[in-house]
Design a protein around this motif. Structure first.
Motif, short mmCIF file in Angstrom:
data_model
loop_
_atom_site.label_atom_id
_atom_site.label_comp_id
_atom_site.label_asym_id
_atom_site.label_seq_id
_atom_site.Cartn_x
_atom_site.Cartn_y
_atom_site.Cartn_z
N PHE B 107 0.63 -1.32 -0.10
CA PHE B 107 0.17 -0.08 0.05
C PHE B 107 0.77 1.20 0.05
N HIS B 108 1.78 1.35 0.88
CA HIS B 108 2.93 2.35 0.98
C HIS B 108 3.40 2.74 -0.47
N ASN B 109 4.06 1.49 -1.05
CA ASN B 109 4.57 1.80 -2.33
C ASN B 109 3.86 2.26 -3.41
N THR B 110 2.83 1.70 -3.41
CA THR B 110 1.67 2.21 -4.47
C THR B 110 1.43 3.66 -4.44
N LEU B 111 1.17 4.13 -3.17
CA LEU B 111 0.93 5.43 -2.94
C LEU B 111 2.02 6.27 -2.70
N LYS B 112 3.20 5.87 -2.97
CA LYS B 112 4.52 6.58 -2.63
C LYS B 112 4.38 7.12 -1.25
N ILE B 113 4.23 6.26 -0.17
CA ILE B 113 4.19 6.75 1.05
C ILE B 113 5.34 6.14 1.82
N PRO B 114 6.26 6.90 2.36
CA PRO B 114 7.44 6.42 3.13
C PRO B 114 7.27 4.97 3.85
N ASN B 115 8.13 4.09 4.01
CA ASN B 115 8.02 3.13 4.86
C ASN B 115 8.77 3.37 6.19
N MET B 116 8.51 2.68 7.27
CA MET B 116 9.55 2.40 8.27
C MET B 116 9.84 3.82 9.01
N TYR B 117 8.90 4.77 9.02
CA TYR B 117 9.52 5.90 9.77
C TYR B 117 8.93 6.32 10.95
N SER B 118 7.64 5.57 11.34
CA SER B 118 6.92 5.77 12.50
C SER B 118 7.23 4.73 13.71
N LEU B 119 7.22 5.11 14.98
CA LEU B 119 7.31 4.32 16.13
C LEU B 119 6.57 2.95 15.97
N HIS B 120 5.34 3.15 15.34
CA HIS B 120 4.49 1.95 14.96
C HIS B 120 5.28 1.01 14.08
N SER B 121 5.93 1.29 13.16
CA SER B 121 6.60 0.44 12.22
C SER B 121 7.87 0.09 12.80
N TRP B 122 8.60 0.81 13.54
CA TRP B 122 9.79 0.51 14.36
C TRP B 122 9.56 -0.74 15.15
N VAL B 123 8.70 -0.66 16.22
CA VAL B 123 8.15 -1.39 17.23
C VAL B 123 7.60 -2.84 16.33
N GLY B 124 6.95 -2.43 15.36
CA GLY B 124 6.20 -3.79 14.90
C GLY B 124 7.04 -4.42 14.05
N LEU B 125 7.94 -3.98 13.26
CA LEU B 125 9.18 -4.80 12.63
C LEU B 125 9.86 -5.51 13.59
N ALA B 126 10.32 -4.67 14.91
CA ALA B 126 11.18 -5.35 15.70
C ALA B 126 10.45 -6.74 16.45
N VAL B 127 9.28 -6.42 16.48
CA VAL B 127 8.50 -7.52 17.43
C VAL B 127 8.28 -8.68 16.29
N VAL B 128 7.93 -8.36 15.11
CA VAL B 128 7.84 -9.52 13.90
C VAL B 128 9.38 -10.43 14.01
N ILE B 129 10.42 -9.80 13.92
CA ILE B 129 11.54 -10.28 14.11
C ILE B 129 11.92 -11.32 15.22
N LEU B 130 11.57 -10.40 16.61
CA LEU B 130 11.56 -11.28 17.84
C LEU B 130 10.97 -12.46 17.50
N TYR B 131 9.59 -12.40 17.22
CA TYR B 131 8.61 -13.52 17.12
C TYR B 131 9.13 -14.56 16.30
N MET B 132 9.83 -14.54 15.22
CA MET B 132 10.37 -15.46 14.27
C MET B 132 11.60 -15.98 15.41
N LEU B 133 12.37 -15.44 15.89
CA LEU B 133 13.48 -15.90 16.49
C LEU B 133 13.02 -16.75 17.58
N GLN B 134 11.90 -16.28 18.34
CA GLN B 134 11.16 -16.97 19.30
C GLN B 134 10.71 -18.44 18.86
N LEU B 135 10.12 -18.31 17.76
CA LEU B 135 9.60 -19.69 17.05
C LEU B 135 10.70 -20.48 16.51
#
Lengths: 285, 285
Positions: B107-135
């Protein structure tokens, strides 16, 4: 008194203090350097007291308040003293939280911004009310000497869990508030271009989250609980004080001794585990 | 097998399921009724898969996944089966979480909205990576039969805490994401006038928070832990399988029996408490 895993405890405590102090410093630098400073003028500088007081009081001081029983250097202090410190720090945190809410409302009212529409405000107000109830209930049941042991034993796990849940919800609310403020105020350059203020405030959010994670780890390790008081009914003839609580625990331990021959039986071992756990819970009253 | 406080467990489980299912329904109603529906077209309708997949997978299914060991009806099932269900549900949740991230990036790429600038995106990506490591770590250490008992015993409390911390952080991230989306998209009428969509989405945030609070209460009650396996070294001569783990626990219990005369001594009682707690932790491997 010796603590199991003392070096691990110390390492995590120092790390938690580091992340907590950094969170407070980052918040102060954020409002002073990027958000124009602090004042009590009804405007945006008064709003800036909101994050400063929340992170200092509601995050950092509350985090310390829920950890104090676990500091092994305090295990020689009386339970009443530690309860007073725990209640006092939480009362300071609650006071700062309330002043922080006043600052946000003042700012909104001056600028004719509506109050209480966002999820941040809903969860934030709910958690302030829960915190006040937690404080009042804790004072009535655990600090005043009137509540019967059975009520204390019943409410203790709820008090402990509510405290950690409130602490975690405060941190979630702070992250929502930081998101809101950056989207509202970081316009030139925009937050979406990730200017230095955006990076700085995002790092602040991560520091607060890590502080919360460390505090919750410390306060949920069973081996780092404050030990129960010495057996007062045996060692002190005048055991009619509120410390009698611990006396009755010793009796429980005695009763459990009798059923020890059952220990190889799984169910008995399980019951014993639960009973000991409850006793340990009670010892942190 | 009997469970201490079974009725309380059942009440809280039903309440958690209710709040979890309501969270999923509210999310689906929100995107269908207020946000234009779902599609996989690179636009805002593709973005709408982001909250649907996050709340369904990363919140609800993860919440169930961390609770399965505590369902007393499963206590007659083998530990291997329960581990597989726990790992399988978490793998489903992780897959849905990754697809949800793809939807947001598309969605961001289609509408030329930047990715990964917000605190939501930082914490969200970190927690996805942590979840994969946990798994991955959970699969290697606890599901495969190769890890030594000492490593399992060392990692189990970390695995349990990381799981709950990730779950809580996911919920905090969802609340940030909801805040962002409402501020970005709820413009006519504005979020600040608290239109029906604002109230509806705020209630969704509260439902998710309460679901998280109920799940965390259920998974942190010591009395609702899955009981350890029966003493296999005594009852089964061929105890050389991975279930030997529980056999060695029974030996530990035996050793503790010998020191039982010390039980009135506070330090011994405390050590015993910790040892039993560790044993119980191990029993949930």
């Amino acid at each position: 008194m010796a603590m199991d895993g003392y070096r691990g405890f110390l390492t995590l405590l120092v790390a938690a203090l580091l992340f907590g102090v950094l969170s407070v410093i980052f918040t102060i630098v954020w409002v002073l350097h990027y958000r124009g400073g602090l004042a009590w003028d009804g405007g945006s500088l008064e709003f800036n007291w909101h994050p400063v007081l929340v992170v200092t009081g509601y995050v950092f001081i509350q985090g310390i308040a829920i950890t104090v029983y676990r500091l092994p250097w305090t295990w020689k202090c009386s339970k009443l003293l530690m309860k007073s410190i725990h209640a006092g720090l939480n009362a300071v945190a609650a006071t700062l939280a309330i002043i922080s809410v006043v600052a946000a409302f003042d700012f909104h009212n001056t600028l004719k911004i509506p109050n209480m529409y966002s999820l941040h405000s809903w969860v934030g107000l709910a958690v302030v009310i829960l915190y006040m109830l937690q404080l009042l209930l804790g004072f009535l049941v655990f600090l005043l000497p009137f509540a019967p042991l059975s009520l204390r034993a019943f409410l203790m796990p709820i008090h402990v869990y509510s405290g950690i849940f409130i602490f975690g919800t405060v941190i979630a609310t702070v992250l929502m508030g930081l998101t809101e403020k950056l989207l509202f105020s970081l316009n030139n350059p925009a937050y979406s271009t990730l200017p230095p203020e955006g990076v700085f405030a995002n790092v602040l959010g991560l520091l607060i989250l890590i502080f919360g994670g460390l505090i919750c780890w410390i306060v949920t390790r069973p081996q780092w609980k404050r030990p129960k008081e010495p057996n007062l009914t045996l060692h002190q003839p005048n055991g009619g004080t509120p410390e009698r609580v611990e006396g009755s625990m010793a009796i429980n331990f005695g009763e459990m001794d009798k059923s020890n021959s059952e220990l190889n039986d799984e169910t008995a071992a399980r019951k014993r585990n639960v009973a000991l756990d409850e006793a340990a819970q009670r010892s942190t009253m």
